[in-house]
Design an enzyme around this catalytic site. Structure first.
Site, short mmCIF file in Angstrom:
data_model
loop_
_atom_site.label_atom_id
_atom_site.label_comp_id
_atom_site.label_asym_id
_atom_site.label_seq_id
_atom_site.Cartn_x
_atom_site.Cartn_y
_atom_site.Cartn_z
N LYS A 67 0.84 -1.20 0.03
CA LYS A 67 -0.01 -0.07 0.17
C LYS A 67 0.85 1.26 -0.13
O LYS A 67 2.10 1.28 0.20
CB LYS A 67 -1.06 -0.03 1.27
CG LYS A 67 -2.02 -0.94 0.72
CD LYS A 67 -3.46 -0.96 1.70
CE LYS A 67 -4.29 -2.01 1.33
NZ LYS A 67 -5.33 -2.38 2.20
N ARG A 87 -2.91 -9.91 5.33
CA ARG A 87 -3.39 -10.24 3.96
C ARG A 87 -2.47 -9.66 2.96
O ARG A 87 -2.13 -8.35 2.85
CB ARG A 87 -4.84 -9.46 3.85
CG ARG A 87 -5.33 -9.41 2.22
CD ARG A 87 -6.61 -8.72 2.27
NE ARG A 87 -7.27 -8.96 0.89
CZ ARG A 87 -6.99 -8.25 -0.13
NH1 ARG A 87 -5.87 -7.31 -0.03
NH2 ARG A 87 -7.56 -8.37 -1.17
N1 PMM Z 1 -7.53 -4.16 0.96
C1 PMM Z 1 -7.60 -4.31 -0.35
C2 PMM Z 1 -8.57 -5.29 -0.53
N2 PMM Z 1 -9.19 -5.87 0.32
N3 PMM Z 1 -9.65 -6.67 2.66
C3 PMM Z 1 -9.46 -6.27 4.07
N4 PMM Z 1 -10.18 -7.11 4.90
N5 PMM Z 1 -8.16 -5.64 4.37
C4 PMM Z 1 -7.66 -4.82 3.45
O1 PMM Z 1 -6.79 -4.06 3.73
C5 PMM Z 1 -8.06 -4.94 2.19
C6 PMM Z 1 -9.04 -5.93 1.55
C7 PMM Z 1 -6.87 -3.38 -1.28
O2 PMM Z 1 -6.05 -4.02 -1.79
P1 PMM Z 1 -5.65 -4.96 -2.97
O3 PMM Z 1 -6.19 -4.22 -4.17
O4 PMM Z 1 -4.14 -5.22 -3.01
O5 PMM Z 1 -6.21 -6.40 -2.86
#
Ligand code: PMM
Length: 294
Positions: free
Chosen positions: A230, A270
């Site tokens: 991020k 994650r």
């Molecule tokens: N961030 C993204 C997508 N899903 N789910 C949870 N629980 N927490 C997060 O911080 C989160 C998420 C966005 O990141 P990506 O586009 O790299 O998946």
């Protein structure tokens, strides 16, 4: 009001139905989207996405998180049919292969279809705010549920990044979500909370939340931390003299943040790069064990 008013015990252990390796879990990210911020378009076709999911599991992911809608700042929503077409076949094949699959969605119909296809966890970045049917759908599906802190849809979330004490504000807003989820019939023992790094947050907010995990834990729920690649990681690397590092170059730094989150008590991280964060959470577990003994 925190923790007690709902009649819930102050500390829930990990929800049943998920792996229990005795350390922070590692959730591998599988975005079946053309436009996610760091891996958009890479796993957009079904066969390729299934192979990637199997690969994440083989690398040691405890859970593989399948998402069909990008949540990057500014992203436009996809229609329900498209989200279903992207996620359900991938969930089904991975579940059939024995992978513990979660579905990353804000939409109740996707939850119903994905759980029917074998998903064992629902990951809702809106914490139930985007779809009023979410709470009762999750309650009926009787699966663990990640409720993330969220203020607004992706296209406008950056406009809502205003806080006093960000940890206190996020805690209060998550507590309000817990009330709604309980009203919808969701068993508190099934809930995992997530501070939502990068969602209506500037880098200083993300760092304050990461440093405030202990306070967040006083809500009494397991915490998931989604820091991978991020913006706040890129900003810290740049401040440290690394210059502009594109998202795909932030995996080593992400693993360092996974270790910090695990030491801070996170239940799950994650991440895109599973192997690095798995090593990181193993180091965190070894460290915490010794600190606890002294
Ligand atoms: N961030 C993204 C997508 N899903 N789910 C949870 N629980 N927490 C997060 O911080 C989160 C998420 C966005 O990141 P990506 O586009 O790299 O998946």
């Amino acid at each position: 009001m925190e923790g007690v008013a709902l009649g819930r015990p102050r500390h829930h252990g990990p929800p049943e139905g998920l792996p229990r390796p005795g350390r922070c879990l590692v959730m591998g990210i599988l975005n079946v989207t053309p436009d996610s911020f760091s891996d958009g378009g890479v796993y957009a076709d079904t066969r390729h996405a299934i192979d990637r999911g199997l690969d994440l599991a083989a690398q040691g992911a405890d859970i593989v998180d399948v998402g069909g809608e990008s949540t990057r700042p500014g992203a436009r929503p996809v229609c329900l049919d498209e989200e279903l077409a992207r996620t359900v076949p991938v969930v089904r094949e991975l579940a059939r292969a024995g992978v513990c699959v979660s579905v990353d969605t804000m939409h109740a119909p996707v939850v119903r279809a994905a759980v029917g296809a074998g998903a064992r966890l629902v990951n809702d970045v809106s914490g139930g705010l985007a779809d009023p049917a979410m709470a009762r759908t999750v309650a009926a599906a009787d699966v663990p549920y990640v409720a993330m802190h969220w203020r607004a849809p992706s296209r406008e979330m950056d406009r809502h990044a205003h806080y006093g004490d960000v940890v206190a504000d996020v805690m209060a807003e998550l507590d309000a979500r817990l009330w709604r989820l309980a009203e919808g019939g969701v068993d508190p023992a099934r809930i995992v909370l997530d501070p939502g790094l990068g969602f209506s947050k500037h880098p200083e907010h993300d760092w304050a939340l990461l440093a405030g995990l202990e306070r967040l834990q006083t809500l009494g729920f397991p915490l998931l931390v989604g820091a991978s690649r991020k913006r706040f990681i890129g900003a810290a690397l740049a401040e440290g003299g690394a210059g502009e590092v594109p998202p795909a170059g932030r995996d080593v730094a992400t693993a360092a943040v996974s270790a910090l989150a695990a030491v801070g008590g996170a239940f799950c991280v994650r991440v895109h790069d599973v192997r690095a964060s798995l090593d990181a959470v193993h180091m965190a577990a070894a460290y915490v064990e010794r600190v606890d003994r002294t």
